[in-house]
Design a protein around this motif. Structure first.
Motif, PDB file in Angstrom:
ATOM      1  N   GLY A  84     -46.487 -78.907 -60.378  1.00 17.16           N
ATOM      2  CA  GLY A  84     -47.286 -77.888 -59.722  1.00 17.16           C
ATOM      3  C   GLY A  84     -48.471 -77.469 -60.558  1.00 17.16           C
ATOM      4  O   GLY A  84     -48.957 -78.216 -61.413  1.00 17.16           O
ATOM      5  N   VAL A  85     -48.909 -76.257 -60.355  1.00 15.32           N
ATOM      6  CA  VAL A  85     -50.153 -75.792 -60.953  1.00 15.32           C
ATOM      7  C   VAL A  85     -50.071 -75.728 -62.477  1.00 15.32           C
ATOM      8  O   VAL A  85     -51.058 -76.017 -63.165  1.00 15.32           O
ATOM      9  CB  VAL A  85     -50.545 -74.420 -60.357  1.00 15.32           C
ATOM     10  CG1 VAL A  85     -49.526 -73.353 -60.709  1.00 15.32           C
ATOM     11  CG2 VAL A  85     -51.938 -74.008 -60.820  1.00 15.32           C
ATOM     12  N   VAL A  86     -48.908 -75.398 -63.052  1.00 13.31           N
ATOM     13  CA  VAL A  86     -48.808 -75.243 -64.504  1.00 13.31           C
ATOM     14  C   VAL A  86     -49.010 -76.576 -65.205  1.00 13.31           C
ATOM     15  O   VAL A  86     -49.814 -76.698 -66.150  1.00 13.31           O
ATOM     16  CB  VAL A  86     -47.452 -74.621 -64.896  1.00 13.31           C
ATOM     17  CG1 VAL A  86     -47.305 -74.568 -66.411  1.00 13.31           C
ATOM     18  CG2 VAL A  86     -47.319 -73.225 -64.303  1.00 13.31           C
ATOM     19  N   SER A  87     -48.280 -77.599 -64.776  1.00 13.91           N
ATOM     20  CA  SER A  87     -48.373 -78.903 -65.433  1.00 13.91           C
ATOM     21  C   SER A  87     -49.743 -79.536 -65.227  1.00 13.91           C
ATOM     22  O   SER A  87     -50.334 -80.099 -66.168  1.00 13.91           O
ATOM     23  CB  SER A  87     -47.263 -79.829 -64.934  1.00 13.91           C
ATOM     24  OG  SER A  87     -47.236 -79.851 -63.518  1.00 13.91           O
ATOM     25  N   LEU A  88     -50.267 -79.470 -64.005  1.00 10.36           N
ATOM     26  CA  LEU A  88     -51.590 -80.036 -63.754  1.00 10.36           C
ATOM     27  C   LEU A  88     -52.673 -79.267 -64.516  1.00 10.36           C
ATOM     28  O   LEU A  88     -53.631 -79.870 -65.018  1.00 10.36           O
ATOM     29  CB  LEU A  88     -51.894 -80.034 -62.251  1.00 10.36           C
ATOM     30  CG  LEU A  88     -51.111 -81.057 -61.422  1.00 10.36           C
ATOM     31  CD1 LEU A  88     -51.388 -80.861 -59.937  1.00 10.36           C
ATOM     32  CD2 LEU A  88     -51.456 -82.481 -61.835  1.00 10.36           C
ATOM     33  N   SER A  89     -52.522 -77.960 -64.621  1.00  8.83           N
ATOM     34  CA  SER A  89     -53.491 -77.163 -65.394  1.00  8.83           C
ATOM     35  C   SER A  89     -53.469 -77.576 -66.856  1.00  8.83           C
ATOM     36  O   SER A  89     -54.521 -77.649 -67.514  1.00  8.83           O
ATOM     37  CB  SER A  89     -53.175 -75.674 -65.264  1.00  8.83           C
ATOM     38  OG  SER A  89     -53.344 -75.225 -63.933  1.00  8.83           O
ATOM     39  N   ALA A  90     -52.287 -77.847 -67.382  1.00  3.15           N
ATOM     40  CA  ALA A  90     -52.172 -78.300 -68.771  1.00  3.15           C
ATOM     41  C   ALA A  90     -52.912 -79.618 -68.970  1.00  3.15           C
ATOM     42  O   ALA A  90     -53.588 -79.831 -69.988  1.00  3.15           O
ATOM     43  CB  ALA A  90     -50.703 -78.454 -69.159  1.00  3.15           C
ATOM     44  N   MET A  91     -52.803 -80.522 -67.980  1.00  2.00           N
ATOM     45  CA  MET A  91     -53.513 -81.794 -68.061  1.00  2.00           C
ATOM     46  C   MET A  91     -55.025 -81.590 -67.977  1.00  2.00           C
ATOM     47  O   MET A  91     -55.790 -82.262 -68.687  1.00  2.00           O
ATOM     48  CB  MET A  91     -53.051 -82.725 -66.944  1.00  2.00           C
ATOM     49  CG  MET A  91     -51.599 -83.174 -67.048  1.00  2.00           C
ATOM     50  SD  MET A  91     -51.200 -83.997 -68.609  1.00  2.00           S
ATOM     51  CE  MET A  91     -52.330 -85.384 -68.580  1.00  2.00           C
ATOM     52  N   VAL A  92     -55.463 -80.664 -67.138  1.00  2.00           N
ATOM     53  CA  VAL A  92     -56.902 -80.365 -67.036  1.00  2.00           C
ATOM     54  C   VAL A  92     -57.430 -79.903 -68.393  1.00  2.00           C
ATOM     55  O   VAL A  92     -58.468 -80.384 -68.880  1.00  2.00           O
ATOM     56  CB  VAL A  92     -57.165 -79.286 -65.960  1.00  2.00           C
ATOM     57  CG1 VAL A  92     -58.603 -78.770 -66.051  1.00  2.00           C
ATOM     58  CG2 VAL A  92     -56.899 -79.845 -64.576  1.00  2.00           C
ATOM     59  N   VAL A  93     -56.717 -78.970 -69.017  1.00  2.00           N
ATOM     60  CA  VAL A  93     -57.134 -78.453 -70.319  1.00  2.00           C
ATOM     61  C   VAL A  93     -57.100 -79.562 -71.366  1.00  2.00           C
ATOM     62  O   VAL A  93     -58.017 -79.697 -72.186  1.00  2.00           O
ATOM     63  CB  VAL A  93     -56.232 -77.275 -70.744  1.00  2.00           C
ATOM     64  CG1 VAL A  93     -56.569 -76.827 -72.159  1.00  2.00           C
ATOM     65  CG2 VAL A  93     -56.390 -76.112 -69.764  1.00  2.00           C
ATOM     66  N   GLY A  94     -56.048 -80.389 -71.355  1.00  2.00           N
ATOM     67  CA  GLY A  94     -55.941 -81.475 -72.322  1.00  2.00           C
ATOM     68  C   GLY A  94     -57.077 -82.472 -72.186  1.00  2.00           C
ATOM     69  O   GLY A  94     -57.703 -82.858 -73.183  1.00  2.00           O
ATOM     70  N   PHE A  95     -57.357 -82.919 -70.952  1.00  2.00           N
ATOM     71  CA  PHE A  95     -58.467 -83.851 -70.738  1.00  2.00           C
ATOM     72  C   PHE A  95     -59.796 -83.221 -71.151  1.00  2.00           C
ATOM     73  O   PHE A  95     -60.652 -83.879 -71.751  1.00  2.00           O
ATOM     74  CB  PHE A  95     -58.523 -84.265 -69.260  1.00  2.00           C
ATOM     75  CG  PHE A  95     -57.496 -85.294 -68.856  1.00  2.00           C
ATOM     76  CD1 PHE A  95     -57.332 -86.444 -69.603  1.00  2.00           C
ATOM     77  CD2 PHE A  95     -56.706 -85.101 -67.724  1.00  2.00           C
ATOM     78  CE1 PHE A  95     -56.386 -87.408 -69.228  1.00  2.00           C
ATOM     79  CE2 PHE A  95     -55.769 -86.057 -67.349  1.00  2.00           C
ATOM     80  CZ  PHE A  95     -55.601 -87.208 -68.105  1.00  2.00           C
ATOM     81  N   SER A  96     -59.978 -81.956 -70.814  1.00  2.00           N
ATOM     82  CA  SER A  96     -61.238 -81.282 -71.137  1.00  2.00           C
ATOM     83  C   SER A  96     -61.451 -81.207 -72.637  1.00  2.00           C
ATOM     84  O   SER A  96     -62.534 -81.507 -73.143  1.00  2.00           O
ATOM     85  CB  SER A  96     -61.255 -79.876 -70.535  1.00  2.00           C
ATOM     86  OG  SER A  96     -61.161 -79.915 -69.132  1.00  2.00           O
ATOM     87  N   ARG A  97     -60.413 -80.805 -73.366  1.00  2.00           N
ATOM     88  CA  ARG A  97     -60.543 -80.657 -74.815  1.00  2.00           C
ATOM     89  C   ARG A  97     -60.831 -81.984 -75.503  1.00  2.00           C
ATOM     90  O   ARG A  97     -61.474 -82.017 -76.554  1.00  2.00           O
ATOM     91  CB  ARG A  97     -59.267 -80.043 -75.387  1.00  2.00           C
ATOM     92  CG  ARG A  97     -59.108 -78.562 -75.093  1.00  2.00           C
ATOM     93  CD  ARG A  97     -57.815 -78.029 -75.695  1.00  2.00           C
ATOM     94  NE  ARG A  97     -57.674 -76.600 -75.492  1.00  2.00           N
ATOM     95  CZ  ARG A  97     -56.589 -75.910 -75.815  1.00  2.00           C
ATOM     96  NH1 ARG A  97     -55.537 -76.536 -76.345  1.00  2.00           N
ATOM     97  NH2 ARG A  97     -56.539 -74.611 -75.610  1.00  2.00           N
ATOM     98  N   SER A  98     -60.330 -83.071 -74.945  1.00  2.00           N
ATOM     99  CA  SER A  98     -60.553 -84.380 -75.563  1.00  2.00           C
ATOM    100  C   SER A  98     -61.845 -85.028 -75.095  1.00  2.00           C
ATOM    101  O   SER A  98     -62.156 -86.158 -75.464  1.00  2.00           O
ATOM    102  CB  SER A  98     -59.375 -85.317 -75.268  1.00  2.00           C
ATOM    103  OG  SER A  98     -59.323 -85.620 -73.885  1.00  2.00           O
ATOM    104  N   GLY A  99     -62.613 -84.333 -74.271  1.00  2.00           N
ATOM    105  CA  GLY A  99     -63.893 -84.850 -73.816  1.00  2.00           C
ATOM    106  C   GLY A  99     -63.819 -85.733 -72.588  1.00  2.00           C
ATOM    107  O   GLY A  99     -64.835 -86.280 -72.156  1.00  2.00           O
ATOM    108  N   GLN A 100     -62.630 -85.893 -72.001  1.00  2.00           N
ATOM    109  CA  GLN A 100     -62.475 -86.743 -70.820  1.00  2.00           C
ATOM    110  C   GLN A 100     -62.724 -85.910 -69.557  1.00  2.00           C
ATOM    111  O   GLN A 100     -61.813 -85.594 -68.796  1.00  2.00           O
ATOM    112  CB  GLN A 100     -61.083 -87.368 -70.808  1.00  2.00           C
ATOM    113  CG  GLN A 100     -60.793 -88.214 -72.045  1.00  2.00           C
ATOM    114  CD  GLN A 100     -59.432 -88.856 -71.995  1.00  2.00           C
ATOM    115  OE1 GLN A 100     -59.073 -89.542 -71.041  1.00  2.00           O
ATOM    116  NE2 GLN A 100     -58.648 -88.654 -73.045  1.00  2.00           N
TER     117      GLN A 100
END
Length: 634
Positions: A84-100
């Motif tokens: 749901g929103v928590v896990s997908l939000s974590a992926m959004v933040v992770g991709f963003s921080r790594s420049g992806q």
């Protein structure tokens, strides 16, 4: 509770004492391990859980995503019974921080019910990659703003130095609260705008310890050490965060003696306090004193051991770094990366890399960077090609490896073959062409860029200056839509390298005139300019201005500029005294500077005093003897 203070082993022991742990207990221990960087332990406990709920899965996905292990995070995400929103939000933040950012946007679009955390993570990721306008566009797209989103954007603009825009947003917030006020105060402090920070602070309807600490941390991050000390002295009371913030400021400047004084004055300490004072000594090369503190610590964490490993590595004591690394009970990716940095000085980093239990963007980038610094381009490219998730960070490391060897054409081929380019990779190519003295190619690349940020403008200014077009560099500088403190340093350094000392000093005056607070890199540039021209009195005045008026603790490079000024003026006694009494261990450059002065002034006795075992010093000493013999023959 143990986990909050980094006491991972104690937390593990407490969990093991539970005869029949329930899902709540399992989730707690997995959280402790992920938050402290022990992902292997966390995953082991996760696998051992007799039952899991959505929280269990979200903890593991978030743990992997936040530390850059995006492949593992995605694998877990696909196994989740229902995400749901928590896990997908974590992926959004992770991709963003790594420049992806492309992956971040695609994942963001998969979220049906977006919450404030999702929007804020998406916004922050774009901003961290330099997409300020896009971040602002995301902010405007948000269906509703609350105090969190307003404050996040104010904080973001403050981090990027866009204080006018931050203040405009601040004035538009419909209901200001203590957090909003604190964000704006911190933005002014972090950018060195002391007067505005004080005025806004005085206007606050109420001030709590959080605001005081934010202002303290802001001045610390902008290297306004004197102002931070004044704020600390004015505070009505201090909590542990206040003390640790001051200790962190000193640790950032590698001030081991001052750090120890603060540490001894603390009424209470936690694991972070001990780790900061250990870091103070390790960063300053005082590994003996750092070791004594480690021995006295009531408890250790992975941060403790990482500071020691990195300290030994940076001092070139690689055998001791490796020995300690092999002995310590727990390691995380930062510890491994610290060992990589040291090992690269003496051997093939591939050996350490192969020993790592897991690789992420940070470790892979570190190895590629180490290969590049040592000229092993084939090994660097082979590793780059094997990476399952090469992103902007690893691409930039590979581009940088080519650039360091002057391989601009290889850099361009790699750039063109990349499936996506960000402002970071465009900037790297502009810098690569500039460093390779291909100004036309650098200008063409700059013109082709779909968007520019401050780094882009700084890179093209540097390219023009490095290729001898200082007038064009100044024209571009004057037309920049916005400037950072680095922009001023670039222009000052350009004047210094071309021998135009007075123009460099004039730029320092303009820095202050436009409301910027000059930082240590700005003063490095003007002191270097004085050193090139032999302007001793002006250099001493500027050094005093830096220390007295701006409370900037002189770094080793500032002392080396003064030593160069004194030796050029023939004041070898003063130069030697400064070299011996400065609060840093003299490096080879400092000794070479003194010996160069001895060579110019035929001082054989003083030259012989140098005991540093270096081929460069021995050659220079031989030159001193030859020059004295030549002089005596007449």
């Amino acid at each position: 509770m143990y986990g909050k203070f980094g006491a991972v082993d104690e937390a593990g022991a407490a969990f093991d004492s539970i005869q029949r742990p329930n899902v709540f207990s399992w989730n707690n221990i997995v959280t402790v391990y992920t938050q402290n960087g022990f992902l292997e332990r966390a995953h082991s406990e996760f696998d051992a859980m007799t039952e899991r709920n959505s929280v269990s899965w979200n903890i593991m996905v978030t743990g992997y995503a936040q530390t850059g292990y995006l492949t593992q995070a995605e694998a877990l995400l696909e196994k989740m019974p229902q995400y749901g929103v928590v896990s997908l939000s974590a992926m959004v933040v992770g991709f963003s921080r790594s420049g992806q950012t492309d992956q971040a946007e695609a994942t963001f679009e998969r979220i049906i019910q977006r919450n404030i955390i999702t929007w804020t993570g998406f916004l922050t990721g774009y901003a961290q990659c330099g997409y300020i306008h896009e971040a602002y566009g995301i902010f405007k797209r948000m269906p509703a703003w609350n105090v969190v989103s307003w404050t996040a954007m104010i904080d973001l603009l403050g981090q990027m130095g866009q204080l006018e825009n931050a203040k405009t947003l601040f004035d538009r917030v419909p209901e200001l609260n203590a957090v909003s006020w604190t964000a704006m105060v911190a933005a002014y402090a972090a950018n060195g705008h002391i007067r505005e920070c004080r005025d806004l602070f005085d206007d606050m309807p109420e001030r709590g310890i959080v605001t005081w600490n934010a202002m303290l941390a802001g001045f610390g991050s902008s290297l306004q050490a004197g102002e931070a000390r004044r704020v600390f002295g004015r505070m009505p009371w201090h909590n542990l965060v206040s003390w640790n913030t001051m200790l962190a400021l000193v640790a950032r400047n590698a001030g081991s003696l001052e750090g120890l004084d603060i540490f001894h004055g603390m009424p209470a300490r936690n694991c972070k306090s001990w780790n900061l004072v250990v870091h103070c000594h390790a960063a300053n090369g005082d590994m003996g004193d750092a070791g004594k503190l480690v021995y006295r610590m009531p408890q250790h964490s992975v941060v403790t051991w990482t500071s020691m490993v990195v300290g030994y590595s940076c001092k070139g004591r690689v055998d001791e770094a490796i020995s300690l690394f092999d002995w310590i009970p727990e390691r995380n990716v930062v510890t491994w990366t610290g060992l990589l940095a040291g090992y690269a000085q003496v051997s093939d980093v591939g050996e350490v890399f192969r020993r790592m239990p897991a690789h992420n963007v940070v470790s892979s980038t570190a190895v590629i960077d180490a290969y590049g610094q040592n000229g092993h381009l084939v090994a660097a490219k082979e590793l780059f090609d094997r990476l399952p998730e090469a992103n902007e960070l690893t691409l930039i490391a590979m581009l940088g490896a080519y650039a360091a060897k002057g391989c601009a054409s290889e850099s361009k081929r790699l750039f063109d073959s990349s499936p996506s380019q960000s402002v970071l990779t465009w900037n790297t190519m502009v810098s690569t062409y500039g460093n390779s003295l291909e100004l036309c190619a650098a200008m063409a690349m700059f013109e082709k860029m779909p968007k520019h940020n401050t780094v882009s403008w700084n890179a093209i200014v540097t390219a023009n200056a490095r290729n001898g077009h200082l007038g064009e560099a100044r024209m571009i500088f004057d037309t920049m839509p916005y400037r950072s403190s680095r922009s001023w340093s670039v222009m000052i350094d350009s004047y210094a390298l071309s021998g135009q000392c007075f123009e460099a000093v004039e730029m320092l005056t303009l820095v202050m005139w436009e409301g910027f607070v000059p930082d240590e890199s700005v003063f490095t540039g003007v002191l270097a300019a004085c050193s090139h021209q032999g302007l001793l009195e002006l250099g001493i005045r500027l050094f005093s201005l830096m220390v007295r008026d701006y409370s900037i603790a002189p770094a080793l490079v500032h002392f080396k500029c003064l030593i160069a000024l004194l030796t050029r003026a023939g004041q070898l006694d003063s130069a030697e005294q400064l070299l011996n009494e400065m609060p840093y261990h003299p490096d080879e450059v400092a000794w070479v500077t003194l010996l160069a002065g001895c060579s110019s002034h035929f001082d054989v006795g003083r030259a012989s005093y140098a005991t540093c075992n270096s081929s460069a010093l021995h050659v220079l000493l031989g030159n001193v003897y030859d020059q004295q013999t030549f002089q005596m023959s007449f």
